[in-house]
Write an enzyme that holds these catalytic residues in place. Structure first.
Site, PDB file in Angstrom:
ATOM      1  N   LYS A  39       0.944  -1.222  -0.035  1.00 18.95           N
ATOM      2  CA  LYS A  39       0.038   0.063  -0.010  1.00 18.95           C
ATOM      3  C   LYS A  39       0.870   1.214   0.116  1.00 18.95           C
ATOM      4  O   LYS A  39       0.772   2.195  -0.816  1.00 18.95           O
ATOM      5  CB  LYS A  39      -1.111   0.029   1.391  1.00 18.95           C
ATOM      6  CG  LYS A  39      -2.032   1.032   1.189  1.00 18.95           C
ATOM      7  CD  LYS A  39      -3.048   0.672   2.465  1.00 18.95           C
ATOM      8  CE  LYS A  39      -3.716  -0.497   2.254  1.00 18.95           C
ATOM      9  NZ  LYS A  39      -4.747  -0.762   3.419  1.00 18.95           N
ATOM     10  N   ARG A 108      -3.648   2.859   8.560  1.00 21.30           N
ATOM     11  CA  ARG A 108      -3.973   1.631   7.633  1.00 21.30           C
ATOM     12  C   ARG A 108      -2.843   0.708   7.624  1.00 21.30           C
ATOM     13  O   ARG A 108      -1.723   1.161   7.518  1.00 21.30           O
ATOM     14  CB  ARG A 108      -4.493   2.117   6.368  1.00 21.30           C
ATOM     15  CG  ARG A 108      -5.553   3.275   6.394  1.00 21.30           C
ATOM     16  CD  ARG A 108      -6.045   3.512   4.782  1.00 21.30           C
ATOM     17  NE  ARG A 108      -6.707   2.453   4.065  1.00 21.30           N
ATOM     18  CZ  ARG A 108      -6.810   2.566   2.861  1.00 21.30           C
ATOM     19  NH1 ARG A 108      -6.371   3.523   2.036  1.00 21.30           N
ATOM     20  NH2 ARG A 108      -7.725   1.738   2.397  1.00 21.30           N
ATOM     21  N   GLY A 117      -8.517  -7.241   4.246  1.00 15.58           N
ATOM     22  CA  GLY A 117      -9.331  -7.301   5.430  1.00 15.58           C
ATOM     23  C   GLY A 117      -8.688  -8.265   6.507  1.00 15.58           C
ATOM     24  O   GLY A 117      -9.372  -8.221   7.767  1.00 15.58           O
ATOM     25  N   MET A 119      -5.808  -7.225   8.341  1.00 11.49           N
ATOM     26  CA  MET A 119      -5.213  -6.258   9.228  1.00 11.49           C
ATOM     27  C   MET A 119      -6.155  -5.342   9.502  1.00 11.49           C
ATOM     28  O   MET A 119      -7.033  -5.199   8.863  1.00 11.49           O
ATOM     29  CB  MET A 119      -3.841  -6.022   8.929  1.00 11.49           C
ATOM     30  CG  MET A 119      -2.919  -7.453   9.208  1.00 11.49           C
ATOM     31  SD  MET A 119      -1.151  -7.189   8.728  1.00 11.49           S
ATOM     32  CE  MET A 119      -1.291  -6.765   6.904  1.00 11.49           C
ATOM     33  N   ARG A 352      -3.277  -1.445  -6.288  1.00  9.38           N
ATOM     34  CA  ARG A 352      -2.354  -2.516  -6.208  1.00  9.38           C
ATOM     35  C   ARG A 352      -2.711  -3.382  -7.524  1.00  9.38           C
ATOM     36  O   ARG A 352      -3.670  -3.188  -7.931  1.00  9.38           O
ATOM     37  CB  ARG A 352      -2.767  -3.101  -5.026  1.00  9.38           C
ATOM     38  CG  ARG A 352      -4.057  -3.877  -4.862  1.00  9.38           C
ATOM     39  CD  ARG A 352      -4.366  -4.341  -3.541  1.00  9.38           C
ATOM     40  NE  ARG A 352      -5.748  -4.785  -3.374  1.00  9.38           N
ATOM     41  CZ  ARG A 352      -6.435  -4.677  -2.220  1.00  9.38           C
ATOM     42  NH1 ARG A 352      -5.791  -4.685  -0.961  1.00  9.38           N
ATOM     43  NH2 ARG A 352      -7.667  -4.878  -2.121  1.00  9.38           N
ATOM     44  N   HIS A 468     -15.622  -7.984   0.726  1.00 12.88           N
ATOM     45  CA  HIS A 468     -14.588  -8.690   1.473  1.00 12.88           C
ATOM     46  C   HIS A 468     -14.684 -10.315   0.966  1.00 12.88           C
ATOM     47  O   HIS A 468     -13.714 -10.687   0.825  1.00 12.88           O
ATOM     48  CB  HIS A 468     -14.659  -8.868   3.085  1.00 12.88           C
ATOM     49  CG  HIS A 468     -13.890  -9.643   3.752  1.00 12.88           C
ATOM     50  ND1 HIS A 468     -14.508 -10.854   3.940  1.00 12.88           N
ATOM     51  CD2 HIS A 468     -12.735  -9.466   4.293  1.00 12.88           C
ATOM     52  CE1 HIS A 468     -13.451 -11.560   4.640  1.00 12.88           C
ATOM     53  NE2 HIS A 468     -12.442 -10.776   4.771  1.00 12.88           N
ATOM     54  N   SER A 799      16.150 -41.754 -10.442  1.00 11.45           N
ATOM     55  CA  SER A 799      14.549 -41.031 -10.208  1.00 11.45           C
ATOM     56  C   SER A 799      14.417 -40.857  -8.855  1.00 11.45           C
ATOM     57  O   SER A 799      14.265 -42.015  -8.189  1.00 11.45           O
ATOM     58  CB  SER A 799      13.550 -41.949 -10.917  1.00 11.45           C
ATOM     59  OG  SER A 799      12.473 -41.206 -10.735  1.00 11.45           O
ATOM     60  N   CYS A 867       9.815 -39.014  -9.408  1.00 13.10           N
ATOM     61  CA  CYS A 867       8.601 -39.471  -9.850  1.00 13.10           C
ATOM     62  C   CYS A 867       7.677 -39.380  -8.701  1.00 13.10           C
ATOM     63  O   CYS A 867       6.625 -40.121  -8.620  1.00 13.10           O
ATOM     64  CB  CYS A 867       8.825 -40.896 -10.369  1.00 13.10           C
ATOM     65  SG  CYS A 867       9.588 -42.053  -9.116  1.00 13.10           S
ATOM     66  N   TYR A 887      13.931 -34.174 -15.750  1.00 13.24           N
ATOM     67  CA  TYR A 887      12.302 -34.355 -16.041  1.00 13.24           C
ATOM     68  C   TYR A 887      11.705 -34.429 -14.665  1.00 13.24           C
ATOM     69  O   TYR A 887      12.289 -34.673 -13.550  1.00 13.24           O
ATOM     70  CB  TYR A 887      11.961 -35.314 -16.899  1.00 13.24           C
ATOM     71  CG  TYR A 887      12.292 -36.803 -16.349  1.00 13.24           C
ATOM     72  CD1 TYR A 887      11.088 -37.485 -15.642  1.00 13.24           C
ATOM     73  CD2 TYR A 887      13.549 -37.574 -16.592  1.00 13.24           C
ATOM     74  CE1 TYR A 887      11.512 -38.650 -14.910  1.00 13.24           C
ATOM     75  CE2 TYR A 887      13.551 -38.716 -15.983  1.00 13.24           C
ATOM     76  CZ  TYR A 887      12.849 -39.496 -15.225  1.00 13.24           C
ATOM     77  OH  TYR A 887      13.109 -40.687 -14.525  1.00 13.24           O
TER      78      TYR A 887
END
Length: 915
Positions: A39, A108, A117, A119, A352, A468, A799, A867, A887
């Site tokens: 913020k 704030r 919402g 805090m 934001r 909210h 693997s 795997c 992989y």
């Protein structure tokens, strides 16, 4: 609005040790989120852009950390705040809380990551019994002044002094009832004066102190309350849910107040530069006349669509549209904006990067690429595997004949079915008992978070896309329908009345569609997601109107496949699963569990093998199993023709192929009591007792079986080799790999490998076929990881079996601990997430990294894969990319997620946050 740094602020900015704890809005920028929170950083950025931001300053997250660690604010903080407050007062030409013309401020919260919402916020700080009179005089509006004062006492009482918020709400409802009005805007100044008196009495009674009249005391206490709110239960729960670190702390923003509750030419709203639910461009948001910002997000009064602001106040509307375009182009993303209009003057209170639904994320990412705002690599960072998984969930069948009883705002998509519950406690309780529930509220508030997490979906009768419930649900990927006004929700009587008078009692099943906003009685059948149909080849991108969403997914997946280095294979045990995996984009099979082939109608043959008393009996059993195993592999190699298939030889303890000991004992006892023949059951029971182990997962299984039961592994190797030879003769391209499980020392692997090589040579000679069958091992024991350099001398590939490796590293029995103490560990913060869900990088991950490095030091061309189920976990895929595996392998339905995350990992050049 952009201003130069205030010299008075500069003079007092540094503390004794040179650490700066307070920044003016003119000093920061959007890249300082770690220090200023999201913020504060964005308020500074908007100030730098010259947008109309009320002046103010930000107290850093570092100050919060000191306060939380020591229980006291930093020694220099008070002086720094005083210096910035003095500068703010000079700029505004008035002092905080002065009697004749008071400066009022908001306090704030603002953490690095948005926690909507969770805090605390306190508005109108600086009002007192004296200054309320001055505010009324200056504003020329007595009602406005007393409305602002009652709001301050209410928020301050609940947030700072810990007074039960329902006491204030009940008093407000009683005041409206006494006046016979429905909304608080219809209360007059005299009514609000009485309400202020009552609110102060509530504070005195509940907090055992008077409401503070000193404005600086109000501000200091509010700052501490915001710091403290970082560690509230709801904030910690939200961070666990969203995987936000607990050690970041929150910044505190002190901002001069602007007022949306000054009459019909004032108001407050929330806007999005694109629809956060669908991603479509347009005018999206909510506006509320004669209100303060909390009224909008709390959902206590139903808003009007943002588009109506054009009619209400065209000048402010046009200015807002221009600012929204500026912000979206600047941030190159969907922006979520809070604004206030004070008597025709527009003020920006926050921006934001906005939370969005999964579908919106994919659409917006491709739109921004088309607009030239971002490139493909950045587009991949704008979506996540978790969002893709959401898009693969089933949706409601629109042709089903189920009673629709209401419709609200489609706030967060999905198809949710469950029993209606009317409070969070019940939602959590029922959910833990295995029930699926829908949380039904008039509106949600931060205290409902645990119930929202537990529920399949959220339904509210008030609020809009910016309430909210909507914001939090979108962030969690939870289905949500808001503002279904025609539904009368009675939380005290635990019921909901729908049009026509039908009453939905707690426990009745309802269905909500977060994509359309429709609410149904009963359970609505579901149909496959169009995204799944696309992956399975039943829907082609661009071939269905629908699906611009499918088109967006198609494009993003193409980006990912071009970028990724990691290949993605499937865990599949039969041809059907293999074919599905191949349609989903699998590049082979990373784990074929042969034990699954021994079940069903073959169990009797396995029982004969286990019960064999002589070598001849054992060989006959293996001979009978060989052609069945061979056919399994022929079908598998055919389905995966041209792609690698890693076949794991038999892994689990043999007792798993025998009947349950209790069931078998009962059968034997009954047969004996009836004097019936039971020789076979008795032999089975004796075998079960013989094979019984106190801890079978650490007993006779894996490579140990192959070493102590002659012919078992060689039968499987022969079946693999003969199947490969048959496929080659049929002009196929089999690429089989043989994997030895549970190896702990190189000597085990060497013995099994020598036998396997001999069998392969025999098959080659008999068929005249050149077979190139790679032989490797699973790394699933700590010792194997620690001696990987030695084991690589006999293995062509590793693997990592991260399921078992996690169990053996932690000393956990997965089936036991997840049901016993994992919940407590998660709640206490010992785990941020289950180590079976996301790989434990510090422990298990360290062993993976060590083994990979040691293995390749011995054999540079060593192929490395994973795997365990971590192969389909988004965060884990990034780790496997970083440590250099070749992989990952996962269940078929997780393949698209793994492909996407592998692309994101490769395109992330700076190791950015993957959440």
């Amino acid at each position: 609005m952009s201003e130069n740094k205030d010299p008075q602020v500069a003079e007092h900015s540094e503390s004794v040790e040179g650490v700066k704890f307070v920044y003016d809005f003119t000093e920061g920028n959007k890249d300082l989120k770690d220090l200023l929170g999201g913020k504060g950083a964005n308020l500074a950025e908007m100030t730098n852009l010259g947008l109309p931001v009320p002046p103010g300053f930000t107290i850093t997250t570092e100050a919060c950390k000191v306060y939380l660690d020591s229980g006291e604010e930093p020694a220099a903080l008070r002086d720094e705040v005083s210096a910035h407050l003095d500068a703010l007062e000079q700029r505004m030409g008035k002092k905080l809380g002065q009697a004749d013309d008071p400066l009022l401020v908001s306090v704030r919260s603002g953490a690095k990551f948005s926690m909507p919402g969770m805090m605390d916020t306190v508005l109108n700080i600086g009002l007192s019994d004296k200054s309320v009179q001055g505010l009324a005089k200056q504003a020329g509006d007595e009602r406005f002044a007393w409305d602002s004062y009652r709001r301050l006492i209410q928020m301050f009482g609940k947030t700072v002094l810990g007074v039960d918020g329902d006491l204030f709400e009940d008093a407000l409802e009683e005041a409206k009832a006494a006046k016979k009005v429905l909304v608080d805007t219809e209360l007059e100044a005299a009514d609000l004066k009485k309400l202020v008196t009552r609110f102060k009495k509530i504070v005195k009674t509940q907090a055992d102190r008077d409401f503070p009249q000193d404005p600086r005391e109000q501000m200091d206490l509010a700052i501490h309350a915001v710091f403290d709110s970082w560690n509230t239960d709801r904030a910690k729960l939200y961070r666990r849910q969203e995987r936000i670190p607990h050690d970041l702390g929150t910044a505190v923003n002190v901002c001069s107040m602007v007022f949306g509750n000054l009459g019909p030419d004032s108001g407050t709203g929330v806007a999005f530069t694109r629809d956060p639910a669908s991603g479509h461009q347009g005018v999206y948001g909510d506006y509320l006349q004669n209100a303060q910002g909390e009224d909008v997000v709390a959902g206590i009064r139903n808003t009007v669509p943002l588009a109506e602001l054009e009619t209400i106040d065209k000048k402010s509307y046009d200015q807002l549209m221009q600012i929204m375009e500026t912000l979206e182009n600047h941030y190159k993303d969907l922006c979520d904006i809070e604004f206030t209009i004070e008597r025709g003057q527009l003020w920006m209170l926050q921006t934001r990067v906005g939370k969005r639904t999964a579908g919106a994320a994919f659409r917006i990412a491709t739109q921004l690429v088309d607009q030239g705002l971002i490139d493909e690599a950045e587009a991949l960072q704008r979506v996540t595997g978790a969002q893709l998984a959401q898009l693969m969930f089933p949706r409601f069948d629109e042709d089903a004949k189920v009673a629709q009883v209401g419709r609200g705002i489609a706030a967060s998509p999905g198809a949710a079915v469950g029993k209606a519950v009317f409070d969070s406690y019940t939602a959590v309780k029922w959910s833990r008992s295995g029930e699926k529930v829908i949380l039904v509220r008039r509106e949600t508030n931060p205290d409902d978070l645990d119930g929202m997490i537990a529920a399949e979906g959220i339904l509210t009768s008030r609020g809009g896309k910016t309430s909210h419930a909507a914001v939090v649900a979108r962030g969690m990927g939870k289905t949500c329908v808001c503002g279904a006004e025609e539904l009368e929700v009675d939380t005290k009587r635990r019921r909901m009345t729908v049009p026509g008078g039908h009453v939905v009692e707690e426990g009745d099943v309802i269905s909500i569609d977060g994509s359309s906003g429709k609410v149904y009685l009963g359970e609505v059948p579901v149909v496959p997601s169009p995204v799944v149909e696309y992956f399975e080849g039943r829907m082609h991108a661009g071939a269905h109107d629908a699906d611009e969403l499918v088109e967006a997914v198609h494009r993003i997946m193409a980006f990912a496949d071009r970028k990724r280095r990691l290949r993605v294979r499937a865990n599949a045990d039969n041809a059907e699963d293999a074919m599905r995996a191949r349609r989903f984009g699998a590049q082979g099979i990373g784990l074929c569990r042969t034990e699954h082939m021994f079940l069903g109608d073959r169990r009797e043959l396995v029982e004969r093998l286990i019960l064999a008393d002589t070598e001849t009996e054992r060989e006959e059993s293996l001979k009978a199993l060989l052609p069945l195993q061979k056919q399994d592999f022929v079908e598998l190699f055919s389905a995966m023709d041209g792609l690698p298939v890693t076949v794991r030889l038999l892994d689990p303890p043999l007792h798993e192929f025998l009947p349950d000991i209790t069931e078998l004992s009962v059968r034997v006892a009954l047969a004996e009591s009836r004097q019936e023949p039971h020789e076979n059951e008795l032999r089975l029971l004796q075998a079960v007792h013989r094979l019984h182990e106190q801890n079978p997962m650490l007993g006779l299984r894996g490579v140990r079986l192959g070493l102590v039961i002659p012919g078992l592994f060689t039968m499987q190797v022969r079946a693999i080799a003969e199947a490969a030879a048959e496929r080659k003769a049929a002009k196929g391209d089999p690429r089989a790999e043989i994997m030895i499980p549970l190896v702990g020392t190189v000597q085990e692997l060497e013995i099994v490998r020598e036998e396997a090589d001999q069998v392969v040579a025999e098959v080659q000679a008999a068929t005249g076929t050149d077979l190139k069958l790679a032989i490797g091992t699973m790394i699933e024991l700590p010792r194997a990881a620690l001696t990987a350099g030695q084991i690589a001398e006999a293995a062509e590939f590793f693997s990592f079996g991260t399921n078992d490796l996690t169990q053996t590293v932690w000393g956990f029995s997965r089936d036991d601990v997840e049901a016993s103490f994992f919940t407590a560990y998660l709640e206490k913060g010992i785990f941020g997430v289950s180590p079976f869900e996301t790989i434990d990088k510090d422990g298990v991950g360290s062993l993976v990294k060590l083994a990979a490095e040691a293995g390749r030091a011995t054999r540079p061309d060593l192929k490395l894969g994973v795997c365990g189920e971590h192969g389909g976990d988004p965060e884990s895929v990034h780790f496997f990319h970083e440590v250099g595996l070749d992989y990952v392998s996962c269940s078929p339905f997780r393949i698209p997620v793994a492909r996407l995350e592998a692309g994101r990992a490769a395109s992330s050049s700076n190791g950015s946050d993957h959440r």
